[in-house]
Design a protein around this motif. Structure first.
Motif, PDB file in Angstrom:
ATOM      1  N   ASP A   1       0.826  -1.132   0.015  1.00 21.11           N
ATOM      2  CA  ASP A   1       0.040  -0.040  -0.086  1.00 21.11           C
ATOM      3  C   ASP A   1       0.828   1.213  -0.087  1.00 21.11           C
ATOM      4  N   TYR A   2       2.079   1.219   0.751  1.00 18.16           N
ATOM      5  CA  TYR A   2       2.765   2.053   1.009  1.00 18.16           C
ATOM      6  C   TYR A   2       3.528   2.424  -0.459  1.00 18.16           C
ATOM      7  N   LEU A   3       4.018   1.513  -1.043  1.00 18.38           N
ATOM      8  CA  LEU A   3       4.651   1.729  -2.132  1.00 18.38           C
ATOM      9  C   LEU A   3       3.788   2.194  -3.502  1.00 18.38           C
ATOM     10  N   ALA A   4       2.212   1.865  -3.347  1.00 20.80           N
ATOM     11  CA  ALA A   4       1.544   2.185  -4.201  1.00 20.80           C
ATOM     12  C   ALA A   4       1.164   3.737  -4.332  1.00 20.80           C
ATOM     13  N   VAL A   5       1.179   4.237  -2.868  1.00 21.70           N
ATOM     14  CA  VAL A   5       1.290   5.704  -3.005  1.00 21.70           C
ATOM     15  C   VAL A   5       2.360   6.492  -3.900  1.00 21.70           C
ATOM     16  N   PHE A   6       3.528   5.740  -3.298  1.00 23.52           N
ATOM     17  CA  PHE A   6       4.407   6.789  -4.287  1.00 23.52           C
ATOM     18  C   PHE A   6       4.376   6.502  -5.883  1.00 23.52           C
ATOM     19  N   TRP A   7       4.039   5.257  -6.020  1.00 21.80           N
ATOM     20  CA  TRP A   7       3.936   5.002  -7.679  1.00 21.80           C
ATOM     21  C   TRP A   7       2.706   5.878  -8.161  1.00 21.80           C
ATOM     22  N   GLY A   8       1.578   5.985  -7.290  1.00 20.63           N
ATOM     23  CA  GLY A   8       0.281   6.627  -7.566  1.00 20.63           C
ATOM     24  C   GLY A   8       0.465   7.959  -8.008  1.00 20.63           C
ATOM     25  N   VAL A   9       0.864   8.533  -6.912  1.00 21.10           N
ATOM     26  CA  VAL A   9       1.310  10.047  -6.734  1.00 21.10           C
ATOM     27  C   VAL A   9       2.135  10.271  -7.921  1.00 21.10           C
ATOM     28  N   ALA A  10       3.238   9.552  -8.355  1.00 22.88           N
ATOM     29  CA  ALA A  10       4.307   9.989  -9.569  1.00 22.88           C
ATOM     30  C   ALA A  10       3.398   9.629 -10.965  1.00 22.88           C
ATOM     31  N   MET A  11       2.572   8.500 -10.996  1.00 22.13           N
ATOM     32  CA  MET A  11       1.804   8.383 -12.160  1.00 22.13           C
ATOM     33  C   MET A  11       0.679   9.067 -12.315  1.00 22.13           C
TER      34      MET A  11
ATOM     35  N   ALA B   1      -0.575  10.973 -21.546  1.00 24.48           N
ATOM     36  CA  ALA B   1      -0.900  11.315 -20.073  1.00 24.48           C
ATOM     37  C   ALA B   1      -2.506  11.040 -19.739  1.00 24.48           C
ATOM     38  N   PHE B   2      -3.171  11.235 -20.687  1.00 25.94           N
ATOM     39  CA  PHE B   2      -4.711  10.831 -20.287  1.00 25.94           C
ATOM     40  C   PHE B   2      -4.728   9.471 -20.085  1.00 25.94           C
ATOM     41  N   VAL B   3      -4.209   8.332 -20.930  1.00 31.24           N
ATOM     42  CA  VAL B   3      -4.406   7.084 -20.804  1.00 31.24           C
ATOM     43  C   VAL B   3      -3.829   6.711 -19.196  1.00 31.24           C
ATOM     44  N   ILE B   4      -2.689   7.091 -18.889  1.00 34.14           N
ATOM     45  CA  ILE B   4      -1.924   6.922 -17.892  1.00 34.14           C
ATOM     46  C   ILE B   4      -2.824   7.280 -16.333  1.00 34.14           C
ATOM     47  N   HIS B   5      -3.275   8.686 -16.811  1.00 40.13           N
ATOM     48  CA  HIS B   5      -4.204   9.216 -15.593  1.00 40.13           C
ATOM     49  C   HIS B   5      -5.485   8.478 -15.456  1.00 40.13           C
TER      50      HIS B   5
ATOM     51  N   LEU C   1      -8.326   4.424 -12.047  1.00 39.44           N
ATOM     52  CA  LEU C   1      -9.260   3.303 -11.790  1.00 39.44           C
ATOM     53  C   LEU C   1      -8.488   2.204 -10.791  1.00 39.44           C
ATOM     54  N   LEU C   2      -7.115   1.968 -11.009  1.00 43.30           N
ATOM     55  CA  LEU C   2      -6.438   1.035 -10.279  1.00 43.30           C
ATOM     56  C   LEU C   2      -6.361   1.534  -8.904  1.00 43.30           C
ATOM     57  N   ALA C   3      -5.975   2.591  -8.770  1.00 41.67           N
ATOM     58  CA  ALA C   3      -5.992   3.226  -7.282  1.00 41.67           C
ATOM     59  C   ALA C   3      -7.448   2.998  -6.550  1.00 41.67           C
ATOM     60  N   ALA C   4      -8.464   3.412  -7.172  1.00 41.12           N
ATOM     61  CA  ALA C   4      -9.710   3.590  -6.585  1.00 41.12           C
ATOM     62  C   ALA C   4     -10.336   2.198  -6.194  1.00 41.12           C
ATOM     63  N   GLY C   5     -10.164   1.264  -7.268  1.00 37.19           N
ATOM     64  CA  GLY C   5     -10.489  -0.106  -7.427  1.00 37.19           C
ATOM     65  C   GLY C   5      -9.822  -0.971  -6.233  1.00 37.19           C
ATOM     66  N   PHE C   6      -8.473  -0.423  -5.967  1.00 36.58           N
ATOM     67  CA  PHE C   6      -7.631  -1.329  -5.052  1.00 36.58           C
ATOM     68  C   PHE C   6      -8.038  -0.859  -3.617  1.00 36.58           C
ATOM     69  N   ILE C   7      -8.168   0.617  -3.468  1.00 37.65           N
ATOM     70  CA  ILE C   7      -8.368   1.115  -2.235  1.00 37.65           C
ATOM     71  C   ILE C   7      -9.751   0.588  -1.738  1.00 37.65           C
ATOM     72  N   PHE C   8     -10.747   0.622  -2.493  1.00 35.96           N
ATOM     73  CA  PHE C   8     -12.031   0.359  -1.960  1.00 35.96           C
ATOM     74  C   PHE C   8     -12.416  -1.058  -1.873  1.00 35.96           C
ATOM     75  N   ALA C   9     -11.376  -1.917  -2.506  1.00 34.86           N
ATOM     76  CA  ALA C   9     -11.795  -3.298  -2.424  1.00 34.86           C
ATOM     77  C   ALA C   9     -11.160  -3.965  -1.662  1.00 34.86           C
ATOM     78  N   PHE C  10      -9.625  -3.817  -1.929  1.00 30.71           N
ATOM     79  CA  PHE C  10      -8.774  -4.779  -1.325  1.00 30.71           C
ATOM     80  C   PHE C  10      -7.882  -3.919   0.189  1.00 30.71           C
ATOM     81  N   HIS C  11      -7.804  -2.636  -0.094  1.00 25.90           N
ATOM     82  CA  HIS C  11      -7.140  -1.977   1.056  1.00 25.90           C
ATOM     83  C   HIS C  11      -8.270  -2.181   2.327  1.00 25.90           C
ATOM     84  N   PHE C  12      -9.483  -1.814   1.790  1.00 26.98           N
ATOM     85  CA  PHE C  12     -10.684  -1.890   2.959  1.00 26.98           C
ATOM     86  C   PHE C  12     -10.755  -3.306   3.597  1.00 26.98           C
ATOM     87  N   PHE C  13     -10.751  -4.263   2.683  1.00 27.24           N
ATOM     88  CA  PHE C  13     -10.660  -5.547   3.221  1.00 27.24           C
ATOM     89  C   PHE C  13      -9.635  -5.958   4.178  1.00 27.24           C
TER      90      PHE C  13
END
Length: 722
Positions: free
Chosen positions: A578-588, A614-618, A623-635
């Protein structure tokens, strides 16, 4: 004649007729000698003896077909200057047969009747039924009071024509009888810009039905001779809109009209037929993409994947979004191929066109491709590779953690089924043990609150753009106040994101500086790479290490009953992910978002197609961040059976001793061995007073996240279904 010589009105009428004849006809005859017109066989005055409408009831012996005529109304009518026998030409004497032959209007109205008989109203219908309308249907049944078309009270005058046409065209039953496919055209016309000009502003220059469809020569739309056929429509419209036809005929649309009339778009394809509105209106702009998409379906689909297209689609019923619609770039009536020097998109003009919205745009900016298709590797090779990478990353992460979560749920469900009472007792002890230890300091909890609030704001304002085609996205976007409000809120949340990230990096730098001596060997006092490695990848660091792979393997073995449940140190492998994903997510997400936020600035040095990437990446990374947080991080954090319904450690900062022994015994043993356990012990806490507020906030965040996750899944499945 069998006239009543004792009738009291006849002498007066005869005297009046003689006087009028002497006062008007004789002087004119004297002034301008002309051949004398033979008097009618039966003068109108003689007809009026029986037919004047002041006879309220038929006299004895008069037939039931008797017709009353009001002299004052007849005098105002279109036929007021005629003698009765001019129309009833079979009449040679009075009294006459009770029922006269039908009047033949052709003798006077031959051109109009000829047109009418070929029109859609007058021509015999294919089903053998009589024509749809007669002269009386539109002009009125009482021919003795039929007013001139320009008379304000005439049923076919400009201001009365709409309700006259509505008797058939706005009546569902009558429309069905006549085989009309539409029965609400008149109602729509009334609300159009033309109808408003007539009925709200009283402008007699505004067109009514016959100005577009014709008068007596109304033809079916498919008839090439119709005023509203594709071949003739531009000429019909330009009787009022002067000059537009010349521009239109020179455009690519006009070229198609000249070669393939059936395939060319004409005025009504873009402006519609009866719902015409101001092109400057918000609704026209908000729906213009759908009009263009009727012919350019493929281009429309790709346009909708851009911010411009999504904002347009999400704002159908709102105010005009401040984004480019099709005609803003391609032109209105003057649409030309981009290779044509007259085109707004020609290399000599495109910088100016883009600059109308994007102040400071240069040639590099115009390399942005508004209709690029990321799935098209042939025409967009680099964009396609980025698209494949992001899609692979997205699917890979979701597949892995879906399996991971599923196996974890299965294992915990099995443990619960074996001894439910013991499982519930252990969970209660972990939640309510009064002996607690500090796991997060106040600054870390503050940063997490910034993460949560900014992330929620980013998702709420951004996901409607991702799923612009879903009904819930439109509702949410409108609740936010439309694209402009959503954009401002999104940017504010992005600023908070950059803020907490900078604060965290600053705290790391301060921590490294304060503990800079820790990298030195305690014996020699010299710099030690081993101690640097331990600081970067040791158990107190959030950096992923090889130990995380070993923990993942051990956890997987426990899922399948191949090993004991593993114990963790201060951080688990999923927390480090999760922590690494924040660095990756903020960068991307952050960098790509800045490109989309300030495209003109970035294209001062970089090519415009970078905006597409940039639009494709953003979009995909969000979508990856929202889906991961609300599904897997919440669990992992809250919805596990042993932590349900919420783990409050991130709000309180405390973890109970029981939970440490149940799950983080390695950390507990390490603190005991190092003599640092008491440094983490919580002696006094105000958590109980803060708990109601933070639990309410926590449950609110969880509820919003789960709802958004459900809406995202629904939108994805609905699109796959189509």
């Amino acid at each position: 004649m069998n006239a009543d010589t004792h009738h009291p009105i006849r002498p007066a009428r005869a005297a009046l007729t003689l006087f009028l004849f002497a006062a008007t006809v004789l002087p004119a005859a004297v002034a301008t000698p002309a051949p004398a017109k033979p008097p009618p066989a039966v003068p109108s005055s003689e007809c009026m003896d029986c037919h004047e409408a002041e006879f309220k009831a038929r006299k004895k012996g008069q037939p039931k077909e008797w017709v009353g005529v009001r002299p004052e109304a007849f005098a105002k009518s279109a036929h007021g200057a005629l003698n009765c026998v001019d129309c009833h030409n079979s009449l040679t004497e009075t009294p006459h047969e009770s029922k006269l032959p039908k009047v033949d209007c052709v003798r006077c109205h031959e051109p109009a009747v000829a047109q009418f008989q070929l029109s859609i109203h007058g021509a015999p219908r294919a089903d053998g039924k009589p024509p749809a309308a007669t002269c009386a249907t539109c002009h009125g049944a009482n021919t003795h009071e039929l007013l001139p078309a320009k008379h304000i009270d005439s049923p076919v005058s400009k201001f009365n024509l709409l309700p006259t046409c509505a008797t058939c065209h706005d009546d569902e039953k009558r429309a069905h009888e006549l085989g009309l496919t539409k029965h609400d055209a008149v109602k729509h016309f009334r609300d159009s810009i033309h109808g408003q000009g007539l009925y709200k502003m009283g402008l007699n220059v505004a067109p009514s039905c016959n100005d577009c469809h014709g008068v007596h020569d109304i033809r079916a739309l498919k008839d090439a001779a119709a005023h509203t056929s594709k071949a003739n429509l531009s000429a019909t419209c330009t009787t009022c809109h002067v000059g537009v036809e010349k521009t239109y005929l020179a455009s690519v649309h006009g070229e198609v009209l000249a070669k393939q009339p059936d395939k060319a778009p004409v005025c009504t394809d873009c402006h519609t037929a009866h719902d015409i509105e101001r092109p400057s209106s918000a609704h026209f702009k908000a729906t213009s993409d759908q009009l263009c998409g009727k012919c350019h379906e493929g281009r429309l689909e790709n346009y909708h994947e851009t911010y411009h297209g999504k904002a347009i689609a999400l704002n159908r019923a709102g105010n005009a979004p401040a984004v480019a619609a099709c005609y803003d770039c391609h032109g209105h009536h003057d649409v030309f191929k981009s290779s044509d020097q007259r085109s707004r998109l020609h290399s000599a003009n495109i910088v100016k066109t883009c600059g109308e919205c994007h102040d400071g745009a240069n040639a590099a900016f115009t390399q942005y491709q508004p209709h690029a298709d990321p799935s098209d590797g042939k025409n967009y090779p680099l964009l396609h590779k980025v698209y494949l990478f992001m899609t692979t990353l997205l699917i890979g992460v979701f597949v892995f953690f879906t399996l991971h979560t599923g196996f974890w749920v299965g294992r915990m469900a099995l443990n619960y089924s074996k001894d439910p009472a013991a499982f519930r007792a252990a969970r209660a002890a972990a939640h309510h043990d009064p002996e607690t230890y500090r796991r997060f300091n106040p600054f870390e909890r503050f940063l997490h609150m910034l993460v949560v609030t900014s992330f929620m704001a980013l998702v709420i304002t951004g996901m409607p753009l991702k799923f612009y085609y879903a009904g819930w996205a439109k509702v949410l976007f409108n609740l936010l106040g439309g694209p402009e409000s959503a954009r401002i809120l999104h940017h504010l949340a992005a600023i908070v994101t950059f803020g907490y990230f900078a604060l965290h990096l600053g705290s790391l730098a301060i921590g490294f500086w304060k503990n800079r001596r820790a990298v030195n060997d305690p014996v020699t006092g010299r710099f030690s790479l081993r101690r640097v490695w331990s600081a970067l990848f040791g158990p107190d660091s959030m950096s992923p290490s090889f130990q995380d792979f070993r923990d993942l393997w051990a956890h997987g073995k426990w899922f399948f009953g191949r090993g004991e449940k593993p114990q963790w140190d201060r951080w688990t492998y999923w927390e480090r992910f999760d922590y690494l994903a924040v660095f990756w997510g903020v960068a991307m997400i952050g960098v790509s978002g800045l490109v989309l936020w300030f495209p003109v600035v970035f294209t001062k040095l970089l090519p415009g197609w970078l905006i597409n990437i940039a639009f494709v990446i953003h979009s995909d990374e969000a979508l990856l961040a929202a889906g991961f947080i609300f599904a897997f991080h919440f669990f992992n954090t809250h919805f596990r059976i042993d932590r349900f319904p919420m783990d409050t450690v991130i709000f309180s900062g405390h973890i109970t001793k029981t939970e440490m022994l149940q799950e983080r015994k390695k950390w507990y043993d390490r603190l005991v061995a190092s003599g640092k356990l008491d440094q983490h012990r919580v002696l006094h806490s105000d958590w109980e007073s803060r708990k109601p507020l933070f639990k309410a906030l926590g449950f609110t965040f969880l509820f919003i996240g789960v709802c958004i996750l459900a809406l995202m899944v629904y939108a994805l499945l609905s699109r796959l279904g189509h």
